[in-house]
Write a protein that holds these residues in place. Structure first.
Motif, mmCIF file in Angstrom:
data_model
loop_
_atom_site.group_PDB
_atom_site.id
_atom_site.type_symbol
_atom_site.label_atom_id
_atom_site.label_comp_id
_atom_site.label_asym_id
_atom_site.label_seq_id
_atom_site.Cartn_x
_atom_site.Cartn_y
_atom_site.Cartn_z
ATOM 1 N N ALA A 1 -36.370 36.497 -34.229
ATOM 2 C CA ALA A 1 -35.636 37.383 -33.317
ATOM 3 C C ALA A 1 -35.879 38.841 -33.628
ATOM 4 N N GLN B 1 -40.874 41.828 -32.133
ATOM 5 C CA GLN B 1 -40.858 42.307 -30.755
ATOM 6 C C GLN B 1 -41.306 41.223 -29.802
ATOM 7 N N SER B 2 -40.576 41.067 -28.696
ATOM 8 C CA SER B 2 -40.920 40.073 -27.697
ATOM 9 C C SER B 2 -42.156 40.501 -26.912
ATOM 10 N N THR B 3 -42.814 39.513 -26.314
ATOM 11 C CA THR B 3 -43.935 39.809 -25.437
ATOM 12 C C THR B 3 -43.422 40.593 -24.235
ATOM 13 N N TYR C 1 -37.162 48.697 -32.552
ATOM 14 C CA TYR C 1 -36.863 47.880 -31.373
ATOM 15 C C TYR C 1 -37.315 48.638 -30.115
ATOM 16 N N LEU D 1 -37.112 39.486 -15.242
ATOM 17 C CA LEU D 1 -35.956 39.056 -16.018
ATOM 18 C C LEU D 1 -34.827 40.071 -15.874
ATOM 19 N N ALA E 1 -31.831 37.572 -27.698
ATOM 20 C CA ALA E 1 -32.012 37.421 -29.140
ATOM 21 C C ALA E 1 -32.365 38.750 -29.790
ATOM 22 N N ARG E 2 -33.169 39.551 -29.111
ATOM 23 C CA ARG E 2 -33.530 40.861 -29.647
ATOM 24 C C ARG E 2 -32.306 41.781 -29.691
ATOM 25 N N ASP F 1 -38.717 47.578 -27.563
ATOM 26 C CA ASP F 1 -38.513 46.804 -26.335
ATOM 27 C C ASP F 1 -37.055 46.785 -25.901
ATOM 28 N N THR G 1 -34.157 42.601 -21.973
ATOM 29 C CA THR G 1 -34.271 41.327 -21.271
ATOM 30 C C THR G 1 -34.211 40.126 -22.203
ATOM 31 N N ASP G 2 -34.229 40.357 -23.519
ATOM 32 C CA ASP G 2 -34.223 39.269 -24.494
ATOM 33 C C ASP G 2 -32.915 39.315 -25.290
#
Length: 257
Positions: A3, A6-8, A204, A177, A232-233, A206, A229-230
């Motif tokens: 988590a 960084q998300s895609t 962070y 999203l 978990a992040r 994103d 949009t995530d």
């Protein structure tokens, strides 16, 4: 991927709102549409990135519309599609797209059904005018439709009508999203956490991290809002922030105070 990584990146679908009306700029009427549109679009995965309030001046409307429809995925306008001489939004949209303004036969049929026989006056017929090639946006409240052409949706300014028309546009909107938010609050001045907050934002990239000071019960505090949009992040960032606040000697509060 954990988590804390960084998300895609996900493509952001964007929108702009153009609020049209001298009555808004003069203060005679208070806009009640922007917040509702922003919240609704967010739920559809579309981010309202820009909003403008402009007067009922043809050149201003045309230039603003052309600029915004080139810069954003969707453009929404409110106001200026009524039956009076100063309702010029439809004329301006047609000019911006370089097409004639025509009476839409379906709009005429809707108005003929709505008004008693003989009461569809010349003024009321103005509400059936649509740029050539445009499609109607239904109006379940008072029947006079809005319209859409290209990536532009033209809606009424009256809040109850606008909300109904906005709902009718849903099938034509392709979003990404939806944005979600997570709030951590502490009774601490934002200057005390500014450096740590900047470092957290660097980790962070994103996630949007906003700092909003407040005064409550005679004490200064700060609400720190994570948006992205995530989920978990957001949760990971909030957990790191809580640890930072505790190191500063203040106990974090989940949500608003």
């Amino acid at each position: 991927m954990t988590a804390s990584e960084q998300s895609t990146p996900v493509a952001t679908v964007t929108a702009c709102l153009i609020i049209i009306g001298n009555e808004i700029l003069s203060g005679r009427t208070q806009d009640a549409n922007l917040a509702h549109i922003a919240r609704t679009l967010n739920g559809w995965g579309v981010r309202l990135m820009h909003a403008r309030v402009i007067p009922d001046i043809e050149d201003t409307i045309v230039s603003t519309l052309n600029e915004c429809r080139a810069a954003f995925d969707y453009v929404f306008t409110t106001g200026g599609i009524g039956p009076t001489h100063d309702d010029i939004t439809a004329d301006c949209v047609a000019k911006a797209f370089g097409v004639p303004l025509v009476e839409h036969p379906e709009a005429i049929a809707i108005l003929e059904t709505y008004y008693p026989k003989g009461e569809l006056t010349v003024a009321r017929r103005r509400m059936a005018r649509v740029p050539q090639g445009g499609d109607l946006v239904p109006n379940p409240v008072s029947k006079a439709p809005g319209f859409r052409i290209g990536n532009v949706f033209v809606l009424a300014g009256v809040p109850a009508i606008m909300r109904a028309q906005l709902h009718e546009t849903r099938e034509h909107i392709s979003g990404g999203l939806p944005m979600v938010s997570r709030t951590v609050t502490a009774f601490v001045g934002e200057s005390r956490v500014a450096v740590q907050l900047e470092e957290l934002q660097d980790r962070y990239t994103d996630v949007e991290i906003g700092s909003y000071p407040f005064w409550k019960d005679g004490k200064l505090g700060t609400s720190l809002v994570f948006r992205g949009t995530d989920p978990a992040r957001l949760e990971a960032g909030a957990d790191e922030l809580k640890a930072i606040l505790r190191d500063l000697g203040t106990e974090p509060i989940d949500g608003e105070p």
